[in-house]
Design a protein around this motif. Structure first.
Motif, PDB file in Angstrom:
ATOM      1  N   VAL A 229       0.838  -1.203   0.000  1.00  0.00           N
ATOM      2  CA  VAL A 229       0.000   0.000   0.000  1.00  0.00           C
ATOM      3  C   VAL A 229       0.870   1.248   0.000  1.00  0.00           C
ATOM      4  CG1 VAL A 229      -1.693   1.313   1.332  1.00  0.00           C
ATOM      5  CG2 VAL A 229      -1.952  -1.162   1.095  1.00  0.00           C
TER       6      VAL A 229
ATOM      7  N   GLU B 189       2.272   1.806  -3.434  1.00  0.00           N
ATOM      8  CA  GLU B 189       1.255   2.298  -4.370  1.00  0.00           C
ATOM      9  C   GLU B 189       1.005   3.788  -4.165  1.00  0.00           C
ATOM     10  OE1 GLU B 189      -0.936   2.112  -7.627  1.00  0.00           O
ATOM     11  OE2 GLU B 189       0.192   0.412  -6.802  1.00  0.00           O
TER      12      GLU B 189
ATOM     13  N   THR C 295     -12.163  -5.327   0.561  1.00  0.00           N
ATOM     14  CA  THR C 295     -10.835  -5.899   0.807  1.00  0.00           C
ATOM     15  C   THR C 295     -10.933  -7.170   1.647  1.00  0.00           C
ATOM     16  OG1 THR C 295      -9.853  -3.681   0.743  1.00  0.00           O
ATOM     17  CG2 THR C 295      -8.533  -5.436   1.728  1.00  0.00           C
TER      18      THR C 295
ATOM     19  N   ALA D 130      -3.947  -6.848  -1.261  1.00  0.00           N
ATOM     20  CA  ALA D 130      -3.426  -5.485  -1.180  1.00  0.00           C
ATOM     21  C   ALA D 130      -2.972  -4.979  -2.543  1.00  0.00           C
ATOM     22  CB  ALA D 130      -2.272  -5.434  -0.183  1.00  0.00           C
TER      23      ALA D 130
ATOM     24  N   ALA E 296      -5.188  -1.655  -3.419  1.00  0.00           N
ATOM     25  CA  ALA E 296      -4.523  -0.372  -3.166  1.00  0.00           C
ATOM     26  C   ALA E 296      -4.775   0.640  -4.283  1.00  0.00           C
ATOM     27  CB  ALA E 296      -3.027  -0.590  -2.939  1.00  0.00           C
TER      28      ALA E 296
ATOM     29  N   ALA F 222      -6.163   4.415   1.587  1.00  0.00           N
ATOM     30  CA  ALA F 222      -5.055   3.455   1.568  1.00  0.00           C
ATOM     31  C   ALA F 222      -4.937   2.745   2.917  1.00  0.00           C
ATOM     32  CB  ALA F 222      -3.750   4.173   1.224  1.00  0.00           C
TER      33      ALA F 222
ATOM     34  N   VAL G 218      -7.305  -0.177   3.333  1.00  0.00           N
ATOM     35  CA  VAL G 218      -6.849  -1.400   2.670  1.00  0.00           C
ATOM     36  C   VAL G 218      -5.833  -2.121   3.546  1.00  0.00           C
ATOM     37  CG1 VAL G 218      -5.594  -2.323   0.684  1.00  0.00           C
ATOM     38  CG2 VAL G 218      -7.298  -0.524   0.358  1.00  0.00           C
ATOM     39  N   ALA G 219      -4.880  -1.369   4.126  1.00  0.00           N
ATOM     40  CA  ALA G 219      -3.859  -1.984   4.973  1.00  0.00           C
ATOM     41  C   ALA G 219      -4.493  -2.656   6.191  1.00  0.00           C
ATOM     42  CB  ALA G 219      -2.844  -0.928   5.414  1.00  0.00           C
TER      43      ALA G 219
END
Length: 603
Positions: free
Chosen positions: A161, A164, A509, A522, A526, A544, A547-548
């Motif tokens: 992430v 990205e 996700t 991921a 991302a 972001a 997502v993590a």
């Protein structure tokens, strides 16, 4: 939808299906995709293979080596020892300390590796306290997953992430940007497991491990009754003499089992061989008693023996039984004649002959088939001795062999190397990948790792998986796939505002993570999250971050993460156990993330 996009989606769905069924292996699937994408003409060969030059791939490989250094030096095992002593018989204290220990260590090394290390520790504690392993294994996996939310380097999805964000022209996350969220989720996870463990049930264990231990071997061969400690004083004629040249030992028919030595103000221990040279201040563990006249002549100070003197050094000095085989060349020869120390790098600490332990003079006893020898020395030397199966049959290794730390004397240097790495990453003096490589070099210089263990520690399937999935992000962007997903999210949830979209990113996700590894998830999510933020005209950091966090919140099934898979067998869990316990906590993590992320990372 264009033909190129349809082709990319077909490949992506095929990859997800193969991941879900586990056939073929994930790294093989990644290689298939590396071959397939250039064939479509959507990406060039250099674009497809660009992942091999990605700094984050090198960083992840370096972090595997750093984790190996912590294991080889016994840092992880010492943490487990402290845990066992501190927790005592309190189940609540044990779960709290276990989860905190795993999370703390998992913040700087592979959570999968940390959980693998702590499984035997937890099983040992369960056997000692009578707790069911079912009530310890799942807290172990939950803490391993939560550790991925504590630092930037704690888990691969965080690094993906971050990369990205940088590819999109942003500055990326700081080392501790994710930490506040992880601490809250970890605290909630500990409280949740203290409550939820009662629903795991399980019978209590009835006793200790079946493996033999150092203590039982020492008792069987009566080593403790024969072994004495002597410190070599200043001016001793033994100083500078190799063990092979010590007439004193030869006359007394004795052997030095191990040596304590002070180096750089640290007490270390080493196993012995004929080439070992005695130094001033060495503490010799000798399997014989010397008279007062001998001690005075050789300047030896007698020291008191302590209980469990071998147990304290079990990760550096090995002990095992070897059986004399029926065709062994050792039959009819004595231990002295066989020169074990010179030939095999181990010392014989005891002999059982004809079903009884020989106390005095065993070095000159003629050996027979079926006799067993108790040998001490380096674990590698013991295992090599077992490879000579015609002459010596290595019996089951003692329980301590599961926690070998061949570089335990270098533990302070391993810790210092990690501290240097973290400081460099936090301050940003050098890029993260350079900081990790510096830590690897320091561990190599201080002999915390060697080249063989360093290469062996790198989990190559994980690196191949990342390299194979990274091109999909570029392919989806080039063919409009990312825009298609973003448009779908906007159409479904855009009217409800950015906060609801953050929740949608988390759910999407987490759902993908049920079927695909969190690393691959991921990689796919991302760019979608960052593009969604750009469409809304808001900061990409909250999206972001979702997502993590969601990639690490793989609590719902035993196949969502390798961390969960590891504990299934030791905990005797079923699939439904993870669904029952993991789904509510995933929802808790969702709510906490939606509330905290916009607060700490403003939209």
């Amino acid at each position: 939808m264009t033909g190129d996009l349809a082709l990319v989606l077909v490949l992506l769905v095929a990859a997800i299906a193969m991941f879900a069924f586990g056939r073929p292996r994930m790294d093989v699937v990644a290689v298939v995709m590396i071959v397939a994408l250039p064939v479509t003409g959507i990406l060039t060969v250099p674009e497809t293979l660009a992942g091999f030059a990605d700094p984050n791939v090198v960083l992840i490989a370096a972090l595997f080596v750093v984790g190996e250094g912590l294991s080889r030096t016994g840092v992880t095992y010492r943490l487990g020892d402290w845990l066992a002593r501190t927790a005592g018989a309190s189940a609540t204290r044990l779960i709290v300390l276990l989860m905190l220990s795993v999370a703390l260590l998992g913040a700087i090394m592979s959570s999968t590796g940390v959980v693998a290390i702590f499984i035997p520790v937890a099983l040992s504690i369960a056997a000692r306290t009578g707790m069911s392993p079912r009530q310890l294994m799942m807290p172990l996996s939950f803490a391993g997953l939560a550790s991925g939310m504590l630092t930037l380097i704690a888990t691969t999805p965080n690094l993906i992430v971050d990369a990205e964000l940088k590819r999109a022209g942003h500055s990326g996350f700081g080392f501790f940007t994710i930490t506040p969220f992880g601490l809250v989720i970890l605290a909630l996870g500990i409280g949740y497991m203290l409550f939820a463990r009662r629903f795991l049930g399980g019978e209590t264990t009835g006793g200790g491990a079946s493996s033999r231990t150092f203590s039982s071997l020492i008792a069987d061969y009566r080593v403790d009754a024969r072994t004495h400690r002597y410190r070599v004083g200043s001016g001793s004629p033994l100083i500078g003499t190799s063990l092979a040249e010590l007439d004193l030992l030869d006359q007394r028919r004795a052997g030095v089992l191990m040596i304590e030595r002070t180096r750089l103000l640290r007490r270390t221990v080493r196993h012995t061989s004929d080439q070992t040279v005695v130094a001033k201040g060495d503490v010799l563990f000798v399997d014989a008693a010397f008279s007062s006249e001998e001690r005075a002549r050789f300047r030896l100070e007698r020291l008191a023996m302590t209980d469990g003197f071998f147990d304290a050094y079990a990760r550096q000095v090995g002990m095992a039984e070897v059986l004399i085989g029926p065709d062994s060349a050792a039959i009819g020869k004595s231990v002295r004649m066989l020169q074990f120390s010179n030939a095999h790098g181990v010392q014989v600490a005891g002999v059982r002959h004809g079903g009884r332990t020989v106390d005095e003079g065993f070095v000159d006893l003629r050996l027979a088939a079926g006799d067993t020898l108790l040998v001490t020395g380096g674990w590698q030397q013991i295992q090599r001795l077992g490879a000579a199966r015609r002459d010596y049959i290595l019996l089951d290794l003692p329980a301590e062999a599961a926690e070998i730390a061949p570089a335990a004397n270098q533990a302070p240097f391993a810790i210092a190397s990690v501290v240097v790495m973290v400081v460099l990453m936090v301050t940003g003096i050098v890029p993260n990948v350079i900081a990790a490589l510096i830590a690897c070099l320091l561990m190599g210089i201080f002999r915390c790792v060697d080249m063989v263990s360093a290469y062996r520690s790198i989990h190559w399937p994980t690196l191949l998986l990342i390299v194979g999935m990274l091109p999909f992000a570029l392919a989806l962007q080039r063919t409009g796939g990312v825009d298609l997903v973003v448009d779908g999210l906007m159409a479904a949830l855009g009217g409800a505002g950015p906060t609801v979209l953050l929740g949608g990113i988390f759910v999407l996700t987490a759902v993908i993570g049920l079927f695909v590894s969190n690393t691959a998830t991921a990689v796919l999510m991302a760019p979608i999250a960052i593009s969604t933020a750009m469409h809304l005209g808001v900061s990409p950091y909250p999206f972001a971050m979702m997502v993590a966090l969601a990639a690490s919140a793989a609590f719902m099934t035993p196949v969502s993460s390798p961390v969960n898979t590891l504990v299934v067998e030791p905990g005797r869990y079923r699939f439904i156990d993870f669904v029952k316990i993991g789904t509510p906590f995933t929802l808790i993590t969702l709510v906490v993330s939606v509330l905290l992320v916009p607060l700490l990372l403003p939209l």
